[in-house]
Design a protein around this motif. Structure first.
Motif, mmCIF file in Angstrom:
data_model
loop_
_atom_site.group_PDB
_atom_site.id
_atom_site.type_symbol
_atom_site.label_atom_id
_atom_site.label_comp_id
_atom_site.label_asym_id
_atom_site.label_seq_id
_atom_site.Cartn_x
_atom_site.Cartn_y
_atom_site.Cartn_z
ATOM 1 N N ARG A 106 0.810 -1.223 0.000
ATOM 2 C CA ARG A 106 0.000 0.000 0.000
ATOM 3 C C ARG A 106 0.845 1.276 0.000
ATOM 4 O O ARG A 106 0.300 2.373 0.005
ATOM 5 N N TRP A 109 0.458 4.407 -2.419
ATOM 6 C CA TRP A 109 -0.483 5.502 -2.200
ATOM 7 C C TRP A 109 0.187 6.755 -1.641
ATOM 8 O O TRP A 109 -0.424 7.829 -1.628
ATOM 9 N N LEU A 113 -1.341 10.427 -1.585
ATOM 10 C CA LEU A 113 -1.697 10.988 -0.283
ATOM 11 C C LEU A 113 -1.045 12.356 -0.100
ATOM 12 O O LEU A 113 -1.699 13.309 0.358
ATOM 13 N N TRP A 209 -3.405 13.664 7.096
ATOM 14 C CA TRP A 209 -3.754 12.630 6.124
ATOM 15 C C TRP A 209 -2.928 11.362 6.325
ATOM 16 O O TRP A 209 -3.455 10.247 6.211
ATOM 17 N N TYR A 210 -1.670 11.508 6.655
ATOM 18 C CA TYR A 210 -0.825 10.343 6.906
ATOM 19 C C TYR A 210 -1.319 9.583 8.131
ATOM 20 O O TYR A 210 -1.339 8.338 8.148
ATOM 21 N N TRP A 213 -4.464 7.588 7.155
ATOM 22 C CA TRP A 213 -4.091 6.458 6.292
ATOM 23 C C TRP A 213 -3.412 5.356 7.104
ATOM 24 O O TRP A 213 -3.724 4.179 6.963
ATOM 25 N N GLY A 218 -3.331 1.641 6.036
ATOM 26 C CA GLY A 218 -3.047 1.948 4.644
ATOM 27 C C GLY A 218 -4.205 1.719 3.694
ATOM 28 O O GLY A 218 -4.021 1.796 2.478
ATOM 29 N N PRO A 220 -6.972 2.662 1.424
ATOM 30 C CA PRO A 220 -7.345 3.943 0.810
ATOM 31 C C PRO A 220 -8.839 4.226 0.878
ATOM 32 O O PRO A 220 -9.245 5.388 0.774
ATOM 33 N N SER A 223 -9.725 5.184 4.823
ATOM 34 C CA SER A 223 -9.150 6.488 5.156
ATOM 35 C C SER A 223 -9.743 7.615 4.318
ATOM 36 O O SER A 223 -9.394 8.784 4.523
ATOM 37 N N LEU A 225 -9.025 8.287 1.421
ATOM 38 C CA LEU A 225 -8.010 8.837 0.540
ATOM 39 C C LEU A 225 -8.374 8.640 -0.923
ATOM 40 O O LEU A 225 -8.230 9.551 -1.741
#
Length: 287
Positions: A106, A109, A113, A209-210, A213, A218, A220, A223, A225
């Motif tokens: 993952r 991404w 991200l 955002w991290y 996630w 992770g 997507p 999260s 994302l």
């Protein structure tokens, strides 16, 4: 009467261009480095070749969350080893070290991200509308046309780390642009081009955002994302030309971002092609 000699020329020091003052390293550290937060160190250097290269070389001895910012990059790099140059103190040029404890499958991404984080953070702080061009370009609208004002470069370091480089044109004037069709926040009539609050907003958004996630391992979808990236991606819905490795090309409509962060392109024969790597050209109707 002999006239007095002219005053000495101003030295080319850090304050020689008052329209582009230096970043306040101490204030940035106070604002961003906090116990329990993602960012663990922040250094600002006057000039370097590439923040990505410098941070990657030091990554083994650094904790996750190290940030390196340069007032000027003389050998900045983008995707496909393209150069990235700009006048000193005219933009944000930085790299961050992340060590994600999520499945390696993952990690692809992370550039997307970062694009979402930069676009959302700077949209609030600068008052400019951003769009994302898959996979890692940031676009602003200048005079009715979308122009690239920033880019992202992610590079694996060691077994557990990723260095992500971010470059954003902030105060570049038209005559200073590295290539025709580039842009900057100033040219997009941003309400603020003060780099200190812009950098704080960028890094806080990236931390947020991290964190989402990583908390979703992770994923997507969980999260949000994937849907957020798709909503801000100007590539979707367009006819595109994909320049693939080996001098191959593919032309079709960009229809989706899949669960692996790949761009799905549907060719005229109705076949879907997930693209994991390639250079994307947005085509005009009939192009």
């Amino acid at each position: 009467m002999t006239p007095p000699p002219p005053p000495p020329a101003a030295s080319e020091g850090r304050w020689s261009n008052l329209d582009r003052p230096p970043l306040n390293e101490a204030a940035l550290r106070r604002a961003l480095l906090r116990p329990g937060g993602l960012w663990t160190s922040l250094d600002v250097v006057d000039s370097t070749g590439s923040t990505n290269s410098d941070l990657a070389a030091r990554a083994a001895g650094l904790a996750e969350g190290a940030v390196l910012v340069a007032e000027e990059q003389t050998a900045g790099r983008g995707r496909l080893d393209r150069s990235w140059t700009a006048p000193a103190r005219s933009g944000l040029f930085l790299s961050v070290l992340l060590k994600p404890d999520v499945p390696v499958a993952r990690w692809g991404w992370l550039p997307l991200l970062t694009g979402v984080a930069v676009a959302t953070g700077l949209a609030r702080a600068a008052g400019a509308d951003f769009a994302l061009k898959w996979p890692n370009d940031l676009l602003v609208r200048v005079g009715g046309e979308e122009r690239k004002t920033g880019g992202i470069l992610a590079e694996r370091v060691g077994n557990d780390g990723v260095v992500i480089g971010i470059g954003i044109n902030v105060t570049l004037r038209e005559e200073e642009l590295p290539v025709p069709g580039a842009g900057s926040l100033a040219l997009a009539d941003a309400i603020s081009t003060d780099r200190d609050p812009l950098l704080r907003a960028l890094l806080r958004s990236l931390e947020d955002w991290y964190g989402k996630w990583r908390a979703s391992n992770g994923d997507p979808h969980l999260s949000r994302l994937q849907e957020t990236y798709a909503a801000g991606c100007s590539t979707l819905g367009l006819r595109v030309r994909v320049e693939l490795p080996g001098d191959r090309t593919l032309i079709g409509e960009a229809v989706a971002i899949d669960g692996d962060g790949r761009l799905v392109v549907t060719t005229p024969d109705g076949e879907d092609h997930p693209i994991g790597a390639g250079d994307i050209v947005h085509l005009r109707p009939g192009g």
